[in-house]
Every structure is written in C-alpha cells, then in structure tokens.
Design a protein around this motif. Sequence first.
Motif, PDB file in Angstrom:
ATOM      1  N   VAL A  31      13.131   3.451   3.523  1.00 50.11           N
ATOM      2  CA  VAL A  31      12.786   2.720   2.321  1.00 50.11           C
ATOM      3  C   VAL A  31      11.733   1.901   2.935  1.00 50.11           C
ATOM      4  N   TYR A  32      10.418   1.900   2.113  1.00 51.58           N
ATOM      5  CA  TYR A  32       9.535   0.720   2.687  1.00 51.58           C
ATOM      6  C   TYR A  32       9.622  -0.454   1.911  1.00 51.58           C
ATOM      7  N   THR A  33       9.577  -1.555   2.727  1.00 47.02           N
ATOM      8  CA  THR A  33       9.560  -2.866   2.528  1.00 47.02           C
ATOM      9  C   THR A  33       8.344  -3.727   2.516  1.00 47.02           C
ATOM     10  N   ALA A  34       7.900  -4.538   1.913  1.00 47.60           N
ATOM     11  CA  ALA A  34       6.618  -5.287   1.969  1.00 47.60           C
ATOM     12  C   ALA A  34       6.685  -6.251   3.031  1.00 47.60           C
ATOM     13  N   PRO A  35       5.807  -6.635   3.784  1.00 42.82           N
ATOM     14  CA  PRO A  35       5.795  -7.708   4.617  1.00 42.82           C
ATOM     15  C   PRO A  35       6.217  -9.026   4.136  1.00 42.82           C
ATOM     16  N   PRO A  36       6.842  -9.964   4.517  1.00 39.11           N
ATOM     17  CA  PRO A  36       6.941 -11.214   3.836  1.00 39.11           C
ATOM     18  C   PRO A  36       5.515 -11.782   3.326  1.00 39.11           C
ATOM     19  N   GLY A  37       5.643 -12.306   2.043  1.00 36.75           N
ATOM     20  CA  GLY A  37       4.758 -12.955   1.457  1.00 36.75           C
ATOM     21  C   GLY A  37       3.641 -11.990   0.846  1.00 36.75           C
ATOM     22  N   VAL A  38       3.826 -10.644   0.910  1.00 38.92           N
ATOM     23  CA  VAL A  38       3.036  -9.674   0.185  1.00 38.92           C
ATOM     24  C   VAL A  38       3.762  -8.916  -0.782  1.00 38.92           C
ATOM     25  N   ALA A  39       2.951  -8.880  -1.967  1.00 36.82           N
ATOM     26  CA  ALA A  39       3.546  -8.112  -3.221  1.00 36.82           C
ATOM     27  C   ALA A  39       3.343  -6.621  -2.939  1.00 36.82           C
ATOM     28  N   TYR A  40       4.483  -6.008  -3.168  1.00 36.83           N
ATOM     29  CA  TYR A  40       4.636  -4.656  -3.214  1.00 36.83           C
ATOM     30  C   TYR A  40       3.703  -3.841  -4.299  1.00 36.83           C
ATOM     31  N   VAL A  41       2.853  -2.824  -3.648  1.00 37.46           N
ATOM     32  CA  VAL A  41       2.217  -2.127  -4.793  1.00 37.46           C
ATOM     33  C   VAL A  41       2.437  -0.657  -4.778  1.00 37.46           C
ATOM     34  N   ALA A  42       3.157  -0.048  -5.901  1.00 39.30           N
ATOM     35  CA  ALA A  42       3.351   1.240  -5.771  1.00 39.30           C
ATOM     36  C   ALA A  42       2.291   2.084  -5.631  1.00 39.30           C
ATOM     37  N   PRO A  43       2.372   3.457  -4.989  1.00 41.12           N
ATOM     38  CA  PRO A  43       1.398   4.492  -4.925  1.00 41.12           C
ATOM     39  C   PRO A  43       0.885   4.595  -6.180  1.00 41.12           C
ATOM     40  N   THR A  44      -0.408   5.059  -6.277  1.00 43.55           N
ATOM     41  CA  THR A  44      -1.042   5.296  -7.730  1.00 43.55           C
ATOM     42  C   THR A  44      -1.468   6.949  -7.430  1.00 43.55           C
ATOM     43  N   TYR A  45      -1.266   7.445  -6.723  1.00 35.19           N
ATOM     44  CA  TYR A  45      -1.281   8.984  -6.556  1.00 35.19           C
ATOM     45  C   TYR A  45      -0.135   9.757  -5.512  1.00 35.19           C
ATOM     46  N   VAL A  46       0.186  10.976  -5.800  1.00 37.58           N
ATOM     47  CA  VAL A  46       0.857  11.442  -4.507  1.00 37.58           C
ATOM     48  C   VAL A  46       0.515  11.528  -3.303  1.00 37.58           C
ATOM     49  N   SER A  47       1.484  11.769  -2.286  1.00 33.97           N
ATOM     50  CA  SER A  47       1.197  11.593  -0.970  1.00 33.97           C
ATOM     51  C   SER A  47       0.178  12.792  -0.883  1.00 33.97           C
ATOM     52  N   PRO A  48      -0.988  12.517   0.037  1.00 32.71           N
ATOM     53  CA  PRO A  48      -1.878  13.720   0.422  1.00 32.71           C
ATOM     54  C   PRO A  48      -1.345  14.841   1.075  1.00 32.71           C
ATOM     55  N   GLY A  49      -0.409  14.811   1.634  1.00 30.12           N
ATOM     56  CA  GLY A  49       0.270  15.756   2.630  1.00 30.12           C
ATOM     57  C   GLY A  49       1.539  15.202   3.567  1.00 30.12           C
TER      58      GLY A  49
END
Length: 73
Positions: free
Chosen positions: A28-46
Amino acid sequence: MRLPVLALSAAALAATLTGCVVAPAQPVYTAPPGVAYVAPTYVSPGVGFVWNYHPRYGYGWYHPRYGWHRGWR
C-alpha cells in the motif's frame, strides 16, 4: 471404488493448477509527509508499474526499468 475416483479428480485438479501464476500483493502506497495523495487518473500502463511520487513533478506511473510513463509533459 470411491477412492480411485477421488484420487483421479485430485490429480486432475493438481495438474490443472500447476500453471497458475500468483502475483505478489502490491504494498500500500502512502504519500510522503506534507504531500497530499493524488489517486491515479488512469489504469496502470503495464506489469511492474507502480503509482509513485516524484518530488519535482508529482504523481505518476513508474517502472524501475522503463522509468516514468508518458514522461513529464
């Protein structure tokens, strides 16, 4: 009489499942401290790409061998 049928079905099931590939769970990916997490806008390219954060350009799909997907525009 029932034992050979059961053994035969178990052997068939084992032979069928030997070619299955189980992918390991992605951490599970967590954002670095002080950075807002932005979800992917498209599926993984591969296979092998992970959603990652770059300190200068923000979020994007990253592969350890191929680098960032779509580069930085």
